[in-house]
Design a protein around this motif. Structure first.
Motif, PDB file in Angstrom:
ATOM      1  N   VAL A   1       0.869  -1.192   0.000  1.00 23.57           N
ATOM      2  CA  VAL A   1       0.000   0.000   0.000  1.00 23.57           C
ATOM      3  C   VAL A   1       0.902   1.236   0.000  1.00 23.57           C
ATOM      4  O   VAL A   1       1.718   1.403   0.921  1.00 23.57           O
ATOM      5  CB  VAL A   1      -0.916   0.013   1.247  1.00 23.57           C
TER       6      VAL A   1
ATOM      7  N   PHE B   1      -2.368   5.072   1.623  1.00 25.50           N
ATOM      8  CA  PHE B   1      -2.598   4.973   3.072  1.00 25.50           C
ATOM      9  C   PHE B   1      -3.198   6.267   3.615  1.00 25.50           C
ATOM     10  O   PHE B   1      -4.085   6.260   4.471  1.00 25.50           O
ATOM     11  CB  PHE B   1      -1.260   4.685   3.779  1.00 25.50           C
TER      12      PHE B   1
ATOM     13  N   LEU C   1      -7.800   3.325  -4.814  1.00 24.65           N
ATOM     14  CA  LEU C   1      -7.978   2.624  -3.546  1.00 24.65           C
ATOM     15  C   LEU C   1      -8.925   1.455  -3.712  1.00 24.65           C
ATOM     16  O   LEU C   1      -9.962   1.594  -4.367  1.00 24.65           O
ATOM     17  CB  LEU C   1      -8.607   3.565  -2.503  1.00 24.65           C
TER      18      LEU C   1
ATOM     19  N   PHE D   1      -8.774  -1.244   3.052  1.00 23.61           N
ATOM     20  CA  PHE D   1      -7.694  -2.185   2.778  1.00 23.61           C
ATOM     21  C   PHE D   1      -7.911  -3.584   3.349  1.00 23.61           C
ATOM     22  O   PHE D   1      -7.172  -4.499   3.022  1.00 23.61           O
ATOM     23  CB  PHE D   1      -6.369  -1.645   3.349  1.00 23.61           C
TER      24      PHE D   1
END
Lengths: 305, 251
Positions: B51, B56, B129, B214
């Motif tokens: 990531v 993030f 994302l 995530f």
């Protein structure tokens, strides 16, 4: 007697005390205002009128005592009490985000009224606000803002309407049209409670009057009774020669700019005064009989307490 | 319910009428954070394997913007009404305390979510994302904004002046949201700060929210949910009690 019924008072105030820090703003106020009355709450600045109204409206809470609107306790049954009451606040407050119409529609919704457009239009019309209906509140003049405040108080057709100095800073024309509208509401059965510093308005409109001073009620009576009981009529005379016969001196209450003001117990005494003058060889150049007005009564009561 | 829906509508209309300031401005601010931090730290920091730092950062920025705007909505509405005196229009009608609470909180959630979506939309230009757990994502977004909406009511009731509200915002809300792991994972902090972060409810909001994207987080989403929900419940009870008591509203 059931809450909301025909026989309960519009407003009942029992033993209400209120402190603000060390200030004892209300000192045990008791008051009952019947349904359908046009009632005046008078008193000098700081007497506690607005505090009392705030307690009726739930904007302030009494430290002690009980207040009911149409039998509904303003604290424990606040939703029904507030639904029965419309208040025109003294301060010229407004919400700068909305137009007059948006403001009144929102207020209607807060009272649970969904389709209130017809009544809002009628209010706008009677208060001469129709041309300003879609103007933002912050762009209204003081008088127009005052009208919007009156409309706000009436948006849910409350049976009890409280107006806290609704005519301060308002021009003569609006004052006239406002009172016509309020009188109509009173004829239709709404109870009206009014505070004002214009005592002439109170005298002309209100059938009953309470006077407050230092947080207590110092007079509570029908307007007519107060006028009759508190002061006698008086006779204003301009004399030629400018001389008052000694036997009339005890009646003299005021002498100014050649005008003598004599107090009378009743109107029949006019004849006796004229006789004394005639016998003393004094001629009357000008004469008027004055009825006491509420302002005289107010000044007299306030000076006694 | 008519009272509630009207008050909610009024609160929505209020921020919508000044959307430039209430929606667009925070989106631009978040975009600036993203540009600066991702530019400065890209490639130097990797928190979760696979990531990127920019990726993030996005959930944290989205959530921080949403939370701060949820707080701003209820608090500024109330303080403005109090200072202008038009709070009487809220106090005179027969609105119940739960209605007032729910309307202000819901409006705050809606503004927070709109700002969050706005921030998310502009960040799509910079990074992609995944959304692995949409339900968790929505749950934390709504709960987080609800907490800040309720906190805004408390602050709006408590503050008498704008500078008191600004103090509440600058000394409580902003530090708690900044120090909640928006820009970093708490695992990168020294042990003391790591332990302290666990007392910050906003840490759980952002950590859980990031889990929604995530499927990875510092603590279990269930733990975060428990903490966040418990905090919301406690704050709601406090807010309702303030409204019921009339604290600083009814004298």
């Amino acid at each position: 007697m059931t809450p909301g019924g025909d026989h309960v008072p519009a407003i009942r105030v029992q033993g209400v005390h209120k402190h603000f820090g060390s200030l004892h703003a209300l000192r045990g106020v008791d008051l009952a205002i019947e349904q359908g009355e046009f009632f005046a709450l008078l008193g000098p600045n700081g007497a506690g009128k607005t505090t009392l109204i705030s307690i009726l409206a739930g904007l302030a809470r009494a430290d002690e005592g009980r207040v009911e609107i149409l039998g509904f306790d303003v604290r424990h049954d606040y939703r029904r009490a507030r639904r029965a009451l419309g208040v025109v606040p003294q301060e010229l407050v407004f919400d700068p985000f909305f137009t007059v119409r948006e403001f009144l529609t929102l207020q209607s919704g807060y009272y649970g009224l969904r389709h209130n457009e017809a009544w809002i239009e009628e209010l706008l019309h009677h208060l001469d606000l129709t041309p300003k209906a879609d103007t933002n509140m912050r762009n209204l003049s003081g008088g127009m803002k005052r009208r919007a405040l009156v409309a706000q108080a009436l948006v849910h057709k409350p049976p009890v309407i409280v107006l806290d100095e609704p005519t301060s800073g308002v021009d003569v024309e609006l004052r006239h049209s406002l009172w016509q509208f309020i009188q109509r509401l009173n004829r239709e059965g709404h109870t009206i409670v009014l505070t004002t510093h214009y005592l002439e308005e109170a005298q002309n409109l209100c059938t009953r009057v309470a006077m407050l001073k230092h947080g207590g009620i110092v007079a509570l009576d029908a307007t007519e009774s107060l006028l009759r009981a508190t002061q006698e009529p008086s006779l204003r005379l301009t004399l030629v020669p400018d001389r008052l016969p000694p036997s009339l001196a005890p009646r003299l209450t005021l002498q100014e700019k050649g005008v003598y003001t004599l107090s009378l117990r009743d109107y029949a005494q006019t004849e006796e005064v004229l006789r004394v003058l005639r016998e003393a060889g004094v001629r009357v150049a000008d004469m008027s009989v004055e009825r006491p007005d509420l302002e005289d009564v107010f000044v007299q009561i306030m000076s006694r307490h | 319910m008519q009272g509630f829906s009207t008050l909610l509508y009024k609160e929505l209309l209020r921020f919508w009428k000044v959307g430039f300031q209430t929606i667009l401005a925070p989106v631009v601010t978040a975009l600036l954070y993203l540009l600066i931090f991702s530019h400065a730290l890209k490639g130097r920091v990797q928190i979760y394997p696979g990531v990127s730092y920019t990726a993030f950062l996005v959930p944290g920025l989205v959530m921080m913007s949403a939370l701060q705007n949820a707080f701003a909505n209820s608090s500024s509405s109330l303080i403005q009404s109090k200072v202008m005196g038009n709070v009487v229009f809220l106090l005179l009608p027969p609105l119940s305390y739960p209605e007032i609470f729910l309307a202000y909180t819901t409006a705050a959630v809606i503004r927070g979510v709109i700002v969050g979506l706005g921030v998310f939309a502009v960040t799509l230009a910079f990074t992609h994302l995944p959304v692995r757990e949409p339900l968790w994502l929505a749950a934390f977004a709504v709960l987080g904004c609800s907490i800040l909406g309720a906190a805004g009511i408390v602050a709006g009731i408590w503050a008498d002046k704008f500078d008191q509200l600004a103090a509440f915002q600058n000394f409580i809300i902003v530090p708690l949201t900044f120090l909640s792991g928006v820009f970093y994972s708490i695992h990168s902090l020294p042990a003391f700060w790591q332990a302290l972060s666990r007392f910050n409810p906003f840490f759980y909001v952002i950590d859980g929210f990031r889990y929604g994207f995530f499927g990875l987080s510092d603590v279990s989403p269930w733990t975060s949910f428990g903490v966040v929900f418990g905090f919301f419940l406690a704050l709601s009870l406090l807010t309702l009690q303030l409204l019921r008591s009339g604290y600083k509203l009814r004298f």
